[in-house]
Design a protein around this motif. Structure first.
Motif, PDB file in Angstrom:
ATOM      1  N   ARG A  91      59.001  62.664  67.061  1.00  0.00           N
ATOM      2  CA  ARG A  91      60.565  61.037  67.090  1.00  0.00           C
ATOM      3  C   ARG A  91      59.728  59.782  67.498  1.00  0.00           C
ATOM      4  N   ARG A  92      58.875  60.073  68.564  1.00  0.00           N
ATOM      5  CA  ARG A  92      58.209  58.447  68.732  1.00  0.00           C
ATOM      6  C   ARG A  92      56.792  58.506  68.205  1.00  0.00           C
ATOM      7  N   TYR A  93      55.720  59.862  68.012  1.00  0.00           N
ATOM      8  CA  TYR A  93      54.764  59.154  67.593  1.00  0.00           C
ATOM      9  C   TYR A  93      54.001  59.625  66.298  1.00  0.00           C
ATOM     10  N   ARG A  94      52.891  58.986  65.679  1.00  0.00           N
ATOM     11  CA  ARG A  94      53.038  59.879  64.511  1.00  0.00           C
ATOM     12  C   ARG A  94      52.163  61.401  64.753  1.00  0.00           C
ATOM     13  N   GLN A  95      51.350  61.574  65.511  1.00  0.00           N
ATOM     14  CA  GLN A  95      51.300  62.663  65.324  1.00  0.00           C
ATOM     15  C   GLN A  95      51.100  63.543  66.645  1.00  0.00           C
ATOM     16  N   GLY A  96      50.359  64.449  67.177  1.00  0.00           N
ATOM     17  CA  GLY A  96      50.248  65.173  68.367  1.00  0.00           C
ATOM     18  C   GLY A  96      49.169  64.229  68.886  1.00  0.00           C
ATOM     19  N   PRO A  97      49.051  64.077  70.166  1.00  0.00           N
ATOM     20  CA  PRO A  97      47.625  63.818  71.034  1.00  0.00           C
ATOM     21  C   PRO A  97      46.394  64.165  70.715  1.00  0.00           C
ATOM     22  N   ALA A 153      35.789  57.270  63.564  1.00  0.00           N
ATOM     23  CA  ALA A 153      34.966  55.839  64.374  1.00  0.00           C
ATOM     24  C   ALA A 153      35.570  54.501  64.591  1.00  0.00           C
ATOM     25  N   ARG A 154      37.038  55.070  64.388  1.00  0.00           N
ATOM     26  CA  ARG A 154      38.387  53.384  65.370  1.00  0.00           C
ATOM     27  C   ARG A 154      39.805  54.435  65.655  1.00  0.00           C
ATOM     28  N   ARG A 155      39.867  53.562  66.600  1.00  0.00           N
ATOM     29  CA  ARG A 155      41.537  53.384  67.401  1.00  0.00           C
ATOM     30  C   ARG A 155      42.524  54.026  65.835  1.00  0.00           C
ATOM     31  N   PRO A 156      43.544  54.998  65.375  1.00  0.00           N
ATOM     32  CA  PRO A 156      44.200  54.692  64.661  1.00  0.00           C
ATOM     33  C   PRO A 156      45.662  54.308  65.906  1.00  0.00           C
ATOM     34  N   PRO A 157      46.629  53.810  64.539  1.00  0.00           N
ATOM     35  CA  PRO A 157      47.754  53.477  65.631  1.00  0.00           C
ATOM     36  C   PRO A 157      48.287  55.382  66.090  1.00  0.00           C
ATOM     37  N   LEU A 158      49.138  55.645  67.431  1.00  0.00           N
ATOM     38  CA  LEU A 158      49.897  56.514  67.692  1.00  0.00           C
ATOM     39  C   LEU A 158      51.344  56.386  67.563  1.00  0.00           C
ATOM     40  N   ARG A 159      51.903  55.171  68.475  1.00  0.00           N
ATOM     41  CA  ARG A 159      53.141  55.356  67.584  1.00  0.00           C
ATOM     42  C   ARG A 159      54.140  54.673  66.830  1.00  0.00           C
ATOM     43  N   ARG A 160      55.146  55.495  66.425  1.00  0.00           N
ATOM     44  CA  ARG A 160      55.743  55.168  64.908  1.00  0.00           C
ATOM     45  C   ARG A 160      55.911  53.818  65.015  1.00  0.00           C
ATOM     46  N   THR A 161      56.977  53.383  63.765  1.00  0.00           N
ATOM     47  CA  THR A 161      57.036  51.882  63.195  1.00  0.00           C
ATOM     48  C   THR A 161      58.924  51.440  64.033  1.00  0.00           C
ATOM     49  N   PRO A 162      58.884  50.587  63.675  1.00  0.00           N
ATOM     50  CA  PRO A 162      60.824  51.129  63.811  1.00  0.00           C
ATOM     51  C   PRO A 162      60.870  51.242  62.750  1.00  0.00           C
ATOM     52  N   SER A 163      61.755  51.472  62.186  1.00  0.00           N
ATOM     53  CA  SER A 163      62.341  52.129  61.075  1.00  0.00           C
ATOM     54  C   SER A 163      62.837  49.652  60.489  1.00  0.00           C
ATOM     55  N   GLY A 164      62.300  49.863  59.191  1.00  0.00           N
ATOM     56  CA  GLY A 164      62.289  49.455  58.192  1.00  0.00           C
ATOM     57  C   GLY A 164      60.961  47.890  58.655  1.00  0.00           C
TER      58      GLY A 164
END
Length: 86
Positions: free
Chosen positions: A50-56, A67-78
């Motif tokens: 619910r909070r993150y895009r994928q598992g740790p 070779a780069r840090r992907p986003p972890l958290r989901r963005t707010p709706s919209g």
């Protein structure tokens, strides 16, 4: 990947605690242990995703392979999503 590896670790720990090999366990014991692992994994995974895009571990895997840090958290709706790939 996170659930698979954590379940494997929990089965190995369980085997060490109760003794014997998982190969020698009865069907009932296997089902009981599987349920004791899968139900909490399902609950924790549901809350996590619910909070993150994928598992740790999936996130760490992407970071290592891309070779780069992907986003972890989901963005707010919209909110506009940042592309994962350049």
């Amino acid at each position: 990947m996170t659930n698979y590896l954590s379940a494997t670790l929990l089965v190995l720990v369980t085997a060490r605690v109760i003794g014997g090999s998982p190969d020698g366990w009865s069907s009932g014991r296997v089902l009981l242990i599987a349920g004791a692992i899968l139900v909490p994994q399902w609950l924790v995974s549901t809350l996590w995703l619910r909070r993150y895009r994928q598992g740790p571990l999936e996130w760490l895997w992407r970071w290592a392979t891309w070779a780069r840090r992907p986003p972890l958290r989901r963005t707010p709706s919209g909110a506009k999503l940042r592309p994962l790939l350049p």
